[in-house]
Design an enzyme around this catalytic site. Structure first.
Site, short mmCIF file in Angstrom:
data_model
loop_
_atom_site.label_atom_id
_atom_site.label_comp_id
_atom_site.label_asym_id
_atom_site.label_seq_id
_atom_site.Cartn_x
_atom_site.Cartn_y
_atom_site.Cartn_z
N ASP A 151 0.85 -1.20 0.00
CA ASP A 151 0.00 0.00 0.00
C ASP A 151 0.89 1.26 0.00
O ASP A 151 0.62 2.23 -0.70
CB ASP A 151 -0.91 -0.01 1.23
CG ASP A 151 -1.58 -1.36 1.40
OD1 ASP A 151 -2.45 -1.69 0.59
OD2 ASP A 151 -1.20 -2.11 2.33
N HIS A 179 -4.59 -3.32 6.57
CA HIS A 179 -4.40 -3.60 5.13
C HIS A 179 -5.76 -4.02 4.57
O HIS A 179 -6.07 -5.19 4.42
CB HIS A 179 -3.36 -4.71 4.92
CG HIS A 179 -3.33 -5.18 3.50
ND1 HIS A 179 -2.89 -4.39 2.46
CD2 HIS A 179 -3.72 -6.34 2.93
CE1 HIS A 179 -3.01 -5.05 1.33
NE2 HIS A 179 -3.51 -6.24 1.58
P1 NAI Z 1 -2.03 -18.41 -3.88
O1 NAI Z 1 -3.38 -19.00 -3.66
O2 NAI Z 1 -1.45 -18.36 -5.24
O3 NAI Z 1 -0.98 -19.18 -2.95
C1 NAI Z 1 -1.22 -19.46 -1.62
C2 NAI Z 1 -0.47 -20.73 -1.29
O4 NAI Z 1 -0.60 -20.97 0.11
C3 NAI Z 1 -1.02 -21.96 -2.01
O5 NAI Z 1 0.03 -22.61 -2.72
C4 NAI Z 1 -1.56 -22.83 -0.86
O6 NAI Z 1 -1.40 -24.22 -1.12
C5 NAI Z 1 -0.69 -22.35 0.29
N1 NAI Z 1 -1.25 -22.64 1.61
C6 NAI Z 1 -2.54 -22.64 2.00
N2 NAI Z 1 -2.64 -23.01 3.29
C7 NAI Z 1 -1.40 -23.24 3.73
C8 NAI Z 1 -0.86 -23.68 4.96
N3 NAI Z 1 -1.64 -23.93 6.01
N4 NAI Z 1 0.48 -23.81 5.07
C9 NAI Z 1 1.29 -23.57 4.01
N5 NAI Z 1 0.83 -23.18 2.80
C10 NAI Z 1 -0.49 -23.01 2.66
O7 NAI Z 1 -2.07 -16.94 -3.22
P2 NAI Z 1 -1.10 -15.72 -3.44
O8 NAI Z 1 -1.53 -14.94 -4.60
O9 NAI Z 1 0.31 -16.21 -3.38
O10 NAI Z 1 -1.43 -14.85 -2.14
C11 NAI Z 1 -1.17 -15.32 -0.84
C12 NAI Z 1 -1.84 -14.43 0.18
O11 NAI Z 1 -1.31 -13.11 0.14
C13 NAI Z 1 -3.35 -14.27 -0.01
O12 NAI Z 1 -3.96 -14.36 1.26
C14 NAI Z 1 -3.48 -12.86 -0.54
O13 NAI Z 1 -4.73 -12.30 -0.22
C15 NAI Z 1 -2.38 -12.18 0.21
N6 NAI Z 1 -1.93 -10.90 -0.33
C16 NAI Z 1 -1.56 -9.93 0.56
C17 NAI Z 1 -1.11 -8.71 0.15
C18 NAI Z 1 -0.72 -7.65 1.14
O14 NAI Z 1 -0.42 -6.53 0.70
N7 NAI Z 1 -0.68 -7.89 2.45
C19 NAI Z 1 -1.04 -8.39 -1.28
C20 NAI Z 1 -1.39 -9.47 -2.15
C21 NAI Z 1 -1.83 -10.69 -1.68
#
Ligand code: NAI
Length: 320
Positions: A151, A179
């Site tokens: 952000d 966030h």
């Molecule tokens: P994604 O769905 O591509 O990857 C998430 C991964 O986490 C998947 O491979 C899944 O198998 C794994 N996962 C799920 N539960 C798990 C567990 N208990 N232990 C280990 N691994 C586990 O999602 P992406 O795009 O990589 O985003 C990840 C997170 O980041 C989402 O929650 C998204 O909303 C968040 N995010 C946060 C931002 C921020 O500025 N704080 C910005 C963009 C995304």
């Protein structure tokens, strides 16, 4: 790193292994956590990391055991989370994430280094960080942070583009609060080319009606445009967050970090809320003494109130 086979992981791991996060002199051992069904995909990511022959990369461990992933960790990047699905109520979302961040907090407490730097990226990031922190009984609560650096970076570019200046001219940006869409990007203390950013923009309607909502809703705009949530920019912000925390912030500037509130600026103590922070010698500190006018006060209070609501909800669910 958790969620290491996901889309943020795919970008973040290569940046870390190249030395972007901890600098060119720090070797990197990666301990990667995934859920069991994603271990095959994770193995593919490991193969690509191997194939990159990064000089700094000493070891890659892939596991579905949180204690192995967090074992003696210096930095823990909690990226994997449960996304909101259609029809999911807020309580369901918090509860599903509690099922991830409670055991991960416990595992960090058992297995990580005592001075581990924890960054929660997975949403709802601030409250997920609170859940992990509250379940890590043997760790200093101050080790737990959540990411608002994306952000912060978004806000820097919006104001730089408005004023037609390079992003390097923008200093002292602040994101306050959660966030989420209630976050408050603050131009009143920001400087562009040494001048106050709000005065340089000189257009309250733009600040109130364009700048703030654009930053608040940027995540949704990326999803609309890309058909997937921000990944490379989120990874880049995670690199920035840990690099600032570890290597320090430059004189005359600060960064935004969601950290446990000590009550500064009237933000209720204990919630993990974003503040302007400086970092020195691996320690962060909230910038003190900023004047907060009524306009900013209302926005900071609204975002803090949302975080208090989330804290109360996870408390009622027995997650903290
Ligand atoms: P994604 O769905 O591509 O990857 C998430 C991964 O986490 C998947 O491979 C899944 O198998 C794994 N996962 C799920 N539960 C798990 C567990 N208990 N232990 C280990 N691994 C586990 O999602 P992406 O795009 O990589 O985003 C990840 C997170 O980041 C989402 O929650 C998204 O909303 C968040 N995010 C946060 C931002 C921020 O500025 N704080 C910005 C963009 C995304």
């Amino acid at each position: 790193m958790t969620g290491a086979a996901g889309q943020i992981g795919y970008s973040l791991l290569f940046r870390i292994a190249s030395g972007s996060m901890l600098g060119p002199d720090t070797p990197v051992a990666l301990q990667l956590l995934e859920i069991t069904p994603a271990l095959g995909a994770l193995e593919g990511v490991k193969m690509e990391l191997d194939d990159s022959a990064f000089p700094l990369l000493t070891e890659i461990v892939c596991t579905d055991d949180a204690d192995v992933a967090f074992g003696d960790a210096d930095v823990a990047l909690l990226v994997g989370a449960m996304p909101r699905k259609a029809g999911m109520e807020r309580a369901d979302l918090l509860s599903a994430n509690g099922g991830i961040f409670k055991p991960q907090g416990e595992a960090l407490s058992r297995s990580a280094k005592r001075d581990v730097k924890v960054l929660v990226v997975g949403n709802p990031a601030n409250t997920n960080a609170l859940i992990a922190q509250q379940n890590a009984k043997d760790l200093d609560p101050g080790r737990f942070t959540a990411m608002t650096r994306l952000d912060h970076n978004r806000a820097m570019t919006q104001v730089a583009q408005k004023l037609g200046t390079p992003v390097t001219d923008v200093k002292k940006m602040t994101i306050w609060g959660n966030h989420s869409a209630t976050q408050y990007p603050d131009l009143f203390h920001c400087e562009v080319g040494g001048k106050n950013a709000y005065e340089a923009v000189n257009d309250h309607e733009w600040v109130d009606g364009t700048f703030i909502p654009t930053v608040q809703k940027r995540g949704a705009a990326i999803i609309d445009a890309r058909g997937a949530s921000s990944a490379a920019s989120a990874a880049s912000a995670a690199v920035d967050h840990i690099r600032s925390w570890t290597l320090g912030t430059p004189e005359g500037d600060w960064v935004s970090m969601a950290i446990p509130s000590d009550g500064s600026y009237g933000v209720p103590e204990g919630i993990i809320s974003s503040f302007p922070c400086t970092c020195t010698d691996g320690k962060y500190e909230i910038v003190q003494g900023l004047d907060i006018d009524d306009y900013s006060r209302g926005k900071i209070d609204a975002s803090a109130a949302e975080l208090v609501g989330e804290r109360d909800a996870v408390s009622e669910l027995g997650l903290i």
